[in-house]
Design an enzyme around this catalytic site. Structure first.
Site, PDB file in Angstrom:
ATOM      1  N   PHE A  97      -3.377   4.995 -11.068  1.00  0.00           N
ATOM      2  CA  PHE A  97      -2.557   5.807 -10.179  1.00  0.00           C
ATOM      3  C   PHE A  97      -3.457   6.662  -9.275  1.00  0.00           C
ATOM      4  CE2 PHE A  97       1.923   6.140 -12.289  1.00  0.00           C
ATOM      5  CZ  PHE A  97       2.045   4.770 -12.235  1.00  0.00           C
ATOM      6  N   SER A  98      -2.842   7.565  -8.537  1.00  0.00           N
ATOM      7  CA  SER A  98      -3.560   8.322  -7.508  1.00  0.00           C
ATOM      8  C   SER A  98      -4.591   9.285  -8.087  1.00  0.00           C
ATOM      9  CB  SER A  98      -2.560   9.109  -6.653  1.00  0.00           C
ATOM     10  OG  SER A  98      -1.794   8.232  -5.867  1.00  0.00           O
ATOM     11  N   MET A 151       0.845  -1.192   0.000  1.00  0.00           N
ATOM     12  CA  MET A 151       0.000   0.000   0.000  1.00  0.00           C
ATOM     13  C   MET A 151       0.875   1.234   0.000  1.00  0.00           C
ATOM     14  SD  MET A 151      -2.764   1.307   2.868  1.00  0.00           S
ATOM     15  CE  MET A 151      -1.521   1.803   4.060  1.00  0.00           C
ATOM     16  N   GLN A 193      -3.398   3.415  -3.025  1.00  0.00           N
ATOM     17  CA  GLN A 193      -2.582   2.749  -4.023  1.00  0.00           C
ATOM     18  C   GLN A 193      -2.220   1.362  -3.501  1.00  0.00           C
ATOM     19  OE1 GLN A 193      -1.011   4.468  -7.364  1.00  0.00           O
ATOM     20  NE2 GLN A 193      -3.182   4.554  -6.856  1.00  0.00           N
ATOM     21  N   GLU A 217       3.981  15.898  -6.652  1.00  0.00           N
ATOM     22  CA  GLU A 217       2.976  14.852  -6.647  1.00  0.00           C
ATOM     23  C   GLU A 217       1.841  15.203  -5.677  1.00  0.00           C
ATOM     24  OE1 GLU A 217       5.250  10.722  -7.582  1.00  0.00           O
ATOM     25  OE2 GLU A 217       5.491  11.428  -5.524  1.00  0.00           O
ATOM     26  N   ASP A 245       0.110   5.660  -1.474  1.00  0.00           N
ATOM     27  CA  ASP A 245      -0.675   6.891  -1.308  1.00  0.00           C
ATOM     28  C   ASP A 245      -2.147   6.670  -0.964  1.00  0.00           C
ATOM     29  OD1 ASP A 245       1.696   7.691  -2.445  1.00  0.00           O
ATOM     30  OD2 ASP A 245       0.793   8.604  -4.215  1.00  0.00           O
ATOM     31  N   ARG A 269      -0.268  13.858 -13.192  1.00  0.00           N
ATOM     32  CA  ARG A 269      -0.988  12.862 -12.411  1.00  0.00           C
ATOM     33  C   ARG A 269      -1.523  13.413 -11.083  1.00  0.00           C
ATOM     34  NH1 ARG A 269       4.471  11.143 -12.422  1.00  0.00           N
ATOM     35  NH2 ARG A 269       5.552  11.294 -10.408  1.00  0.00           N
ATOM     36  N   TRP A 309       6.074  -2.147  -4.645  1.00  0.00           N
ATOM     37  CA  TRP A 309       5.295  -1.379  -5.619  1.00  0.00           C
ATOM     38  C   TRP A 309       5.177  -2.173  -6.913  1.00  0.00           C
ATOM     39  CZ3 TRP A 309       5.347   0.640 -10.481  1.00  0.00           C
ATOM     40  CH2 TRP A 309       4.439   1.676 -10.772  1.00  0.00           C
TER      41      TRP A 309
END
Length: 540
Positions: free
Chosen positions: A94-95, A36, A54, A226, A38, A174, A62
């Site tokens: 993605f986030s 896990m 995530q 980010e 973000d 992103r 990851w």
């Protein structure tokens, strides 16, 4: 790639990594198993706090990103739900963020309210090589897409028009965060675009128009930007109460009192939160800017670099959307790790935890307006039978054992420096004095710090064992007030009414449960101390 059924089996499997393994937190959120990072898509809807994240559901490092999912009614006990969003023909998930489309502006719910997730689809541009260079490196492609749920987030449908926003000239594009801007009656997206953020507007969450950008010349640029967030926060006093109509609050003449809605008649400021990837000496870190926002553009009023948390393990933090106005809080949660070592932390078949949820406000200080973080009140429900001590003398060069401790607790103390050069807590101590984590204050430097150089296991990364801190002015009466929340693999420290925050992972032996006060270079005194064990309330 596993089937959806196999992914769900993996998500709900813990194998030999039970909830009672030595580093699994008692009260911090973790995935049932696997990787896990973000937090994503946090939204409050019909009595539930949704937390997406995530997630790599079939690996503890990851990997192909999905959105894991959990819900809670109190921010303390979480119910794990099946994976919400999984990779499809447009790429990995993605986030991003989620909102309650209460007005059905999207037209996706037949006039009823529903949940809309806005996230980044990540893949690579097709045919990125050439005949001359067939092995040329593929170029990443990041585009924004929409998913929606009409059943309180239990099932999700991908919008057939995905992606809804693309900027082909940008490689890093992103982590969209979407808010409703009441004065303009439109949606606003803030999104990371390499070394800055961009703002887009939309009437319906599906069609987006570029509005402005911010940050090319502001803030830290030592890593890629980010996970941005944009929130309006009130200014509060030392008791956490709103300040109304204060003439001496920074930016009071810039229209920082919110208009026509949230924040009406409350002094405050817009705050832009931006995380920075692994480019800083500390690894990953989160900065913030104070300023004004008119529905299309953000203008910073910050004269210096401001950081959300000076610890090493609070990253990618964003806030919940749609918390009811009668509640009035802005609540943030972060990923409790650091890209410098996130893939190698010693946690077995699960990897990754969230910070405790924190209420964000602003406070006027001698250094100007600053972000203030306080643990949510709901965490007090975890408190067991406490201990209270008063007027404790802590001789220099010593440890004053308190006779209680453990691996999951909360402790508050009011220190008088007296003649001490350094003082604080020595926690998660081993009986042989080989392990301990210091939460201390250096008087001459006016620095609050965490020292985890002897905190336990650290050989997995050269970057882990370290001491780091943040400047902290004493209270007007000369005291230092510390509050620490300790769990099996973490410590979170708040001081100065929440203006100073430090969050660190630690990996002590399970038997290292001692707790002491300490002082160096002279005696310190503790006016009062309160301690509560925090009882385990496992996720469902």
């Amino acid at each position: 790639m596993p089937s959806p059924e196999e992914i769900d089996d993996l998500l709900n499997s813990t194998e030999d990594d039970s909830l009672n393994d030595k580093y699994r937190p008692h009260y911090h959120f973790t995935p049932p198993s696997r990787w896990m990072n973000d937090p994503n898509g946090m939204v409050f809807f019909q009595g539930e706090y949704h937390l997406f994240y995530q997630h790599h559901p079939y690996g503890s490092e990851w990997g192909p990103m999905h959105w894991g999912h959990a819900v809670s009614r109190d921010l303390v006990v979480w119910e794990h739900l099946p994976v919400a969003l999984e990779p499809d023909g447009n790429g990995m998930i993605f986030s991003g963020s989620a909102v309650a489309d209460s007005r059905d502006t999207s037209g996706l719910f037949g006039g009823d309210p529903g949940l809309v997730a806005i996230f980044t689809h990540a893949d690579t541009y097709p045919a990125s090589g050439t005949d001359a260079e067939p092995e040329a490196e593929e170029r990443p492609r990041q585009r924004q897409s929409v998913g929606f749920s009409a059943d309180r987030g239990r099932t999700w449908t991908m919008y057939e028009g995905n992606p809804v926003l693309a900027e082909p000239e940008l490689t890093d594009f992103r982590d969209p965060k979407v808010i409703w801007y009441e004065p303009g009656g439109h949606w606003v997206m803030v999104i990371a675009a390499g070394d800055h953020v961009r703002f887009y507007t939309s009437p319906n969450l599906l069609a987006w128009t570029f509005a402005s950008e911010f940050g090319r010349t502001e803030g830290s640029h030592e890593g890629v930007w980010e996970c941005p967030d944009l929130v309006w926060l009130p200014v509060v006093d030392e008791d956490g109460e709103d300040i109304e109509d204060a003439e001496d609050v920074e930016n009071a003449d810039d229209g920082e009192r919110a208009e026509e809605g949230e924040g009406a008649e409350r002094e405050g400021s817009w705050v832009l939160i931006v995380s920075i990837g692994d480019g800083l000496p500390e690894g990953s870190k989160t900065q913030y800017f104070l300023g004004s926002f008119d529905g299309t553009a953000f203008v910073s009023s910050s004269a210096e670099q401001l950081w959300l948390d000076e610890g090493r393990d609070n990253y990618a933090g964003v806030t919940w959307s749609d918390i009811p106005q009668e509640d009035g809080r802005t609540i943030l949660i972060g990923w409790m790790s650091n890209w410098r070592y996130a893939n190698v932390t010693p946690t077995g078949a699960w990897r990754g935890a969230m910070t405790i949820p924190r209420v964000l406000t602003l406070r006027s200080t001698a250094d100007g307006l600053r972000l203030c973080q306080r643990p949510v009140e709901e965490l007090k429900a975890l408190r067991g039978t406490g201990e209270r001590r008063q007027e404790i003398a802590v001789p220099g060069e010593s440890r004053h054992e308190l006779g209680f401790g453990g691996c999951a607790y909360e402790i508050e103390a009011v220190f008088e420096p007296s003649g001490a050069a350094e003082f604080g807590f020595a926690l998660r101590r081993s009986a042989d004095d080989a392990q301990e984590t210091l939460v201390g204050y250096a008087t001459a430097e006016a620095e609050l710090f965490i020292d985890r150089t002897r905190a336990g296991e650290s050989g997995f990364s050269e970057a882990f064992a370290a001491r780091h801190g943040v400047r902290l002015r004493p209270e007007p009466d000369g005291t230092i007030r510390l509050r620490a929340l300790v769990d099996r693999c973490s410590v979170e420290v708040f001081a100065g009414g929440g203006v100073a925050a430090l969050t660190d992972l630690i990996y002590p032996d399970p038997g290292s449960v001692g707790l002491a006060l300490y002082a160096k270079g002279g005696e310190a005194r503790v006016r009062e101390l309160s301690f509560w064990p925090l009882e385990t309330r496992q996720t469902d």
